[in-house]
Design a protein around this motif. Sequence first.
Motif, PDB file in Angstrom:
ATOM      1  N   ARG A 144     -49.584 137.446  30.912  1.00 52.41           N
ATOM      2  CA  ARG A 144     -48.879 136.318  29.694  1.00 52.41           C
ATOM      3  C   ARG A 144     -49.983 135.591  29.008  1.00 52.41           C
ATOM      4  N   VAL A 145     -50.481 135.277  29.801  1.00 52.83           N
ATOM      5  CA  VAL A 145     -50.584 133.330  29.930  1.00 52.83           C
ATOM      6  C   VAL A 145     -52.029 133.284  29.421  1.00 52.83           C
ATOM      7  N   MET A 146     -52.461 134.139  30.027  1.00 50.66           N
ATOM      8  CA  MET A 146     -54.569 133.995  30.237  1.00 50.66           C
ATOM      9  C   MET A 146     -54.902 135.457  29.494  1.00 50.66           C
ATOM     10  N   PRO A 147     -55.357 134.962  28.156  1.00 48.41           N
ATOM     11  CA  PRO A 147     -56.133 136.147  27.609  1.00 48.41           C
ATOM     12  C   PRO A 147     -57.227 136.790  28.025  1.00 48.41           C
ATOM     13  N   ASP A 148     -57.972 136.683  28.754  1.00 55.71           N
ATOM     14  CA  ASP A 148     -59.142 137.540  29.038  1.00 55.71           C
ATOM     15  C   ASP A 148     -58.619 138.538  30.971  1.00 55.71           C
ATOM     16  N   VAL A 149     -57.454 138.189  30.972  1.00 54.41           N
ATOM     17  CA  VAL A 149     -56.406 138.844  31.684  1.00 54.41           C
ATOM     18  C   VAL A 149     -55.467 140.183  30.851  1.00 54.41           C
ATOM     19  N   TYR A 150     -56.126 141.191  31.656  1.00 58.66           N
ATOM     20  CA  TYR A 150     -55.576 142.242  30.816  1.00 58.66           C
ATOM     21  C   TYR A 150     -54.453 142.479  31.842  1.00 58.66           C
TER      22      TYR A 150
END
Length: 402
Positions: free
Chosen positions: A271-277
């Motif tokens: 939710r807070v890391m754009p690079d983590v799907y």
Amino acid sequence: MSTYRDVSAGDGRSRLPIVLKSAGAGACAGAAAVYLLDPARGRARRARVRDQAAHATHEVRDGAGVLSRDLGNRGRGAGAALRYQVSGRSADDRVLTERVRAELGRHVSHPHAVHVTVEDHVVTLDGDLLAGEEERARKAVRRIPGVQSVVARWTPHLDPTGVPTLQGLGRPREPVPELLQQRWSPSARFMAGVAAAYALTAARRLPGPLSWVVRTAGVAVAARALTNLPLRRLTGINAGRRAVDVGEAVEIAAPPEAIWELVGDYSVFARVMPDVYEVRRSPDGELSHWMIKGPAGVPIRFDATETKRDEGKEIAWKSTEGQLIAHTGSLRLVDRGRGRTRVQVRLTYNPVVGAAGHAIARLLGADPGHKLRQDLARLKQHVEGEHRRRSAPRERPATVGA
């Protein structure tokens, strides 16, 4: 006329590299001007360049001060070592005893098992030691200034089994040459940099194959001196999971238990890391399955296993064997009191081409340290918003008067 044309052609060929260099320099200057004078972002970019230049100036000034002090200390140390070799022979037995004990600590794995007695500059050695260390230790003691002779009465053992004084892990603290150490001193880095510059300059006068060898060695030594990282970490070859270290921290206005509810099961990362799907934990909680954004937006999947879990305080993990990017990480919560928590994150990973690849990524704008700071800022915003929402008093429904 033909001679004139030949000469002109020759002059054209000799001028071609100069023309190419001038064109390249002009293109770079134009790109820099467009980058810095952009109407929308030019001011921010120029401010960032000024800040980076000021930071680099401070770094150079501080580095020069450290180098000056290190060179001075080493000069005084070399003078003391010379005096030690010249005047050390007049030391009394008490001083010689301490010198022998210090030297044994560098060559014997269990120095406490050896008893030292010095009388009239004659050293007597009793006790126990491993057979493989006997000859080396005797020669080291014999080289100490002031020692006239060595009487070895100790008992060498092929195996420590059954010898109480040789139990436990022991390792002789042998001196390691400066250039073989993990971290070089400022003086060693300076001298290595000077040697690398000289090698790169001298390589121009050498034949082709030898010139390339010298230049390659010069570049490698220069990179080693500039970064102060071992070559295996620079290249990523045989560096395991440790080629680049990234660490950041942020203070959040929420108690540790409120943050642990979100990070303990990894649910907040997507939710807070754009690079983590996506992040999914296995039913037993030992493994976590990750899908992250890779180069050119291509998804990358990997598995990680937990190496430490201290409920409410710390999580540590590492990638399983055979992953594309080997890494380890940890997240620690430190209670700062008054409902505030310090979140510390540390990542150690081995990208393609090691630390050199990390430097190239920073040059191109993909700086993992900068991205980690942004992710922690988003985590702070998300956690504080959730904490305020949960701790806000709920409104009671209005009652109808009688």
